[in-house]
Design a protein around this motif. Structure first.
Motif, PDB file in Angstrom:
ATOM      1  N   ILE A 125       0.938  -1.287   0.084  1.00  0.00           N
ATOM      2  CA  ILE A 125       0.099   0.143  -0.117  1.00  0.00           C
ATOM      3  C   ILE A 125       0.799   1.332  -0.120  1.00  0.00           C
ATOM      4  N   ALA A 126       2.016   1.288   0.877  1.00  0.00           N
ATOM      5  CA  ALA A 126       2.889   2.332   0.929  1.00  0.00           C
ATOM      6  C   ALA A 126       3.493   2.662  -0.348  1.00  0.00           C
ATOM      7  N   ALA A 127       3.910   1.296  -1.035  1.00  0.00           N
ATOM      8  CA  ALA A 127       4.537   1.474  -2.384  1.00  0.00           C
ATOM      9  C   ALA A 127       3.885   2.287  -3.312  1.00  0.00           C
ATOM     10  N   ALA A 128       2.383   1.779  -3.174  1.00  0.00           N
ATOM     11  CA  ALA A 128       1.360   2.011  -4.320  1.00  0.00           C
ATOM     12  C   ALA A 128       1.233   3.580  -4.060  1.00  0.00           C
ATOM     13  N   ALA A 129       1.177   4.021  -2.835  1.00  0.00           N
ATOM     14  CA  ALA A 129       1.069   5.388  -2.610  1.00  0.00           C
ATOM     15  C   ALA A 129       2.054   6.456  -2.997  1.00  0.00           C
ATOM     16  N   PHE A 130       3.605   5.821  -2.949  1.00  0.00           N
ATOM     17  CA  PHE A 130       4.551   6.749  -3.517  1.00  0.00           C
ATOM     18  C   PHE A 130       4.660   6.605  -5.012  1.00  0.00           C
ATOM     19  N   ARG A 131       4.163   5.602  -5.537  1.00  0.00           N
ATOM     20  CA  ARG A 131       4.099   5.636  -7.169  1.00  0.00           C
ATOM     21  C   ARG A 131       2.884   6.533  -7.703  1.00  0.00           C
ATOM     22  N   GLN A 132       1.889   6.596  -6.992  1.00  0.00           N
ATOM     23  CA  GLN A 132       0.810   7.468  -7.276  1.00  0.00           C
ATOM     24  C   GLN A 132       1.025   8.877  -7.276  1.00  0.00           C
ATOM     25  N   TYR A 133       1.837   9.264  -6.059  1.00  0.00           N
ATOM     26  CA  TYR A 133       2.145  10.588  -6.049  1.00  0.00           C
ATOM     27  C   TYR A 133       3.560  11.021  -6.878  1.00  0.00           C
ATOM     28  N   SER A 134       4.009   9.930  -7.369  1.00  0.00           N
ATOM     29  CA  SER A 134       5.187  10.317  -7.937  1.00  0.00           C
ATOM     30  C   SER A 134       4.886  10.764  -9.689  1.00  0.00           C
ATOM     31  N   THR A 135       3.616  10.382  -9.934  1.00  0.00           N
ATOM     32  CA  THR A 135       2.975  10.768 -11.369  1.00  0.00           C
ATOM     33  C   THR A 135       2.755  12.197 -11.411  1.00  0.00           C
ATOM     34  N   TYR A 136       2.621  13.069 -10.147  1.00  0.00           N
ATOM     35  CA  TYR A 136       2.244  14.396 -10.279  1.00  0.00           C
ATOM     36  C   TYR A 136       3.474  15.315 -10.471  1.00  0.00           C
ATOM     37  N   ARG A 137       4.121  15.223 -11.434  1.00  0.00           N
ATOM     38  CA  ARG A 137       5.316  16.080 -12.023  1.00  0.00           C
ATOM     39  C   ARG A 137       5.169  17.290 -12.111  1.00  0.00           C
ATOM     40  N   LEU A 138       4.359  18.003 -12.631  1.00  0.00           N
ATOM     41  CA  LEU A 138       4.002  19.415 -12.602  1.00  0.00           C
ATOM     42  C   LEU A 138       3.638  19.843 -11.308  1.00  0.00           C
ATOM     43  N   ALA A 139       2.618  19.329 -10.585  1.00  0.00           N
ATOM     44  CA  ALA A 139       2.467  19.783  -9.109  1.00  0.00           C
ATOM     45  C   ALA A 139       3.728  19.630  -8.251  1.00  0.00           C
ATOM     46  N   THR A 140       4.452  18.593  -8.453  1.00  0.00           N
ATOM     47  CA  THR A 140       5.771  18.888  -7.559  1.00  0.00           C
ATOM     48  C   THR A 140       6.647  19.882  -7.832  1.00  0.00           C
ATOM     49  N   VAL A 141       6.820  20.115  -9.006  1.00  0.00           N
ATOM     50  CA  VAL A 141       7.781  21.318  -9.757  1.00  0.00           C
ATOM     51  C   VAL A 141       7.126  22.648  -8.980  1.00  0.00           C
ATOM     52  N   ALA A 142       5.852  22.725  -9.196  1.00  0.00           N
ATOM     53  CA  ALA A 142       5.109  23.878  -8.591  1.00  0.00           C
ATOM     54  C   ALA A 142       5.332  23.838  -7.158  1.00  0.00           C
ATOM     55  N   GLY A 143       5.070  22.910  -6.526  1.00  0.00           N
ATOM     56  CA  GLY A 143       5.552  22.792  -4.923  1.00  0.00           C
ATOM     57  C   GLY A 143       6.694  23.221  -4.671  1.00  0.00           C
ATOM     58  N   VAL A 144       7.851  22.554  -5.534  1.00  0.00           N
ATOM     59  CA  VAL A 144       9.311  23.221  -5.059  1.00  0.00           C
ATOM     60  C   VAL A 144       9.459  24.542  -5.098  1.00  0.00           C
ATOM     61  N   PHE A 145       8.933  24.920  -6.239  1.00  0.00           N
ATOM     62  CA  PHE A 145       9.036  26.453  -6.428  1.00  0.00           C
ATOM     63  C   PHE A 145       8.391  27.394  -5.354  1.00  0.00           C
ATOM     64  N   THR A 146       7.065  26.896  -5.006  1.00  0.00           N
ATOM     65  CA  THR A 146       6.561  27.698  -4.061  1.00  0.00           C
ATOM     66  C   THR A 146       7.145  27.462  -2.700  1.00  0.00           C
ATOM     67  N   ASN A 147       7.541  26.243  -2.098  1.00  0.00           N
ATOM     68  CA  ASN A 147       8.246  26.117  -1.135  1.00  0.00           C
ATOM     69  C   ASN A 147       9.714  27.029  -0.992  1.00  0.00           C
ATOM     70  N   SER A 148      10.249  27.040  -2.167  1.00  0.00           N
ATOM     71  CA  SER A 148      11.579  27.795  -2.048  1.00  0.00           C
ATOM     72  C   SER A 148      11.366  29.241  -1.857  1.00  0.00           C
ATOM     73  N   VAL A 149      10.301  29.720  -2.475  1.00  0.00           N
ATOM     74  CA  VAL A 149       9.940  31.253  -2.592  1.00  0.00           C
ATOM     75  C   VAL A 149       9.543  31.873  -1.126  1.00  0.00           C
ATOM     76  N   PHE A 150       8.798  30.911  -0.504  1.00  0.00           N
ATOM     77  CA  PHE A 150       8.180  31.169   0.990  1.00  0.00           C
ATOM     78  C   PHE A 150       9.528  30.945   1.672  1.00  0.00           C
ATOM     79  N   GLY A 151      10.322  30.013   1.516  1.00  0.00           N
ATOM     80  CA  GLY A 151      11.306  29.845   2.472  1.00  0.00           C
ATOM     81  C   GLY A 151      12.277  31.034   2.394  1.00  0.00           C
TER      82      GLY A 151
END
Length: 264
Positions: free
Chosen positions: A7-33
């Motif tokens: 189940i944990a591995a499936a959740a990891f794979r599921q979220y790894s498909t959201y590449r654009l959201a991941t990039v946006a999250g990194v950018f937002t995290n960095s700016v707010f940091g």
């Protein structure tokens, strides 16, 4: 146990498909940091270069570790379980041949693992390049820090689950989630270190599980608290894990009885 790993591995794979959201999250995290770092640097500079034990380098480490933890612990809460309760889909979860809490905890760990690697580590590296980090010299700090991080994710999962389980009695939980998020972000030490609080607020914060989610793993990972002094903090995390697990189990049992009594 293999079921939960799957189940944990499936959740990891599921979220790894959201590449654009991941990039946006990194950018937002960095700016707010960068914004948070500039505010804390200004406060420390005004105080003469040190504020309640924090130097500029320690404040930078505090900020960037906090930004790295933001996504894995899901500081803004989740609503999946509450929505499934309201929609009646929770009945399917309760019929599965797995523990209800175990099912969602496994999903949480898989999700948190990806969010840490995909959205937590990159802002931390950016922070290291832009402001520098004060890293511990004792290898034991890294080991204890990893354990503290796991416990922080666990405590965050359990408190968030308690909020979600109120859906068994409340028709709408969004307001409670907003209140929980505001209190959690303040008392956890995400906005500012809790040692900067006035004494009365510091006492309140330490009486809650919230510092175990942010402040404790940051202090342990950064080495600001030496390994021997970090052990009682990890003990506190373990204590809250036990208390919150018991509370979640009791709340789930009462919620299921409530649904059955109502004919659900």
């Amino acid at each position: 146990m293999p079921t939960y790993w799957t189940i944990a591995a499936a959740a990891f794979r599921q979220y790894s498909t959201y590449r654009l959201a991941t990039v946006a999250g990194v950018f937002t995290n960095s700016v707010f940091g960068l914004i948070r770092a500039s505010i804390l640097f200004a406060a420390i500079t005004t105080a003469g270069g040190e504020l309640s034990g924090y130097t500029i380098a320690q404040a930078a480490t505090y900020v960037w570790l906090g930004q790295a933890l933001l996504a894995p612990i899901e500081a803004f809460g989740t609503r999946e379980v509450s929505q499934r309760v309201h929609q009646g889909d929770v009945a399917i979860d309760l019929l599965r041949p797995t523990s209800f809490l175990g099912l969602y905890y496994a999903q949480k760990l898989g999700r948190a693992a990806f969010l840490l690697l995909g959205r937590g580590v990159p802002p931390l590296l950016i922070g290291a390049l832009l402001t520098g980090l004060a890293l511990p010299e004792d290898p034991l700090s890294y080991l204890l820090g990893a354990l503290s991080l796991l416990l922080a994710i666990t405590v965050a999962f359990l408190t968030d689950m308690l909020v979600n389980l109120t859906a068994f009695w409340l028709l709408e939980t969004r307001g409670l989630t907003v209140v929980y998020t505001a209190v959690m972000n303040l008392l956890s030490g995400f906005l500012i270190p809790i040692v900067w609080f006035p004494d009365w607020l510091l006492s309140i914060a330490r009486a809650t599980p919230f510092p175990s989610m942010i402040q404790t793993p940051i202090d342990t990972l950064s080495g600001r608290v030496p390994p021997l002094e970090a052990l009682p903090l990890l003990g506190t995390q373990l204590g809250w894990t036990a208390v919150l697990t018991a509370a979640a189990l009791l709340m789930l049992h009462a919620g299921v009885r409530s649904v059955e009594v109502q004919g659900g």
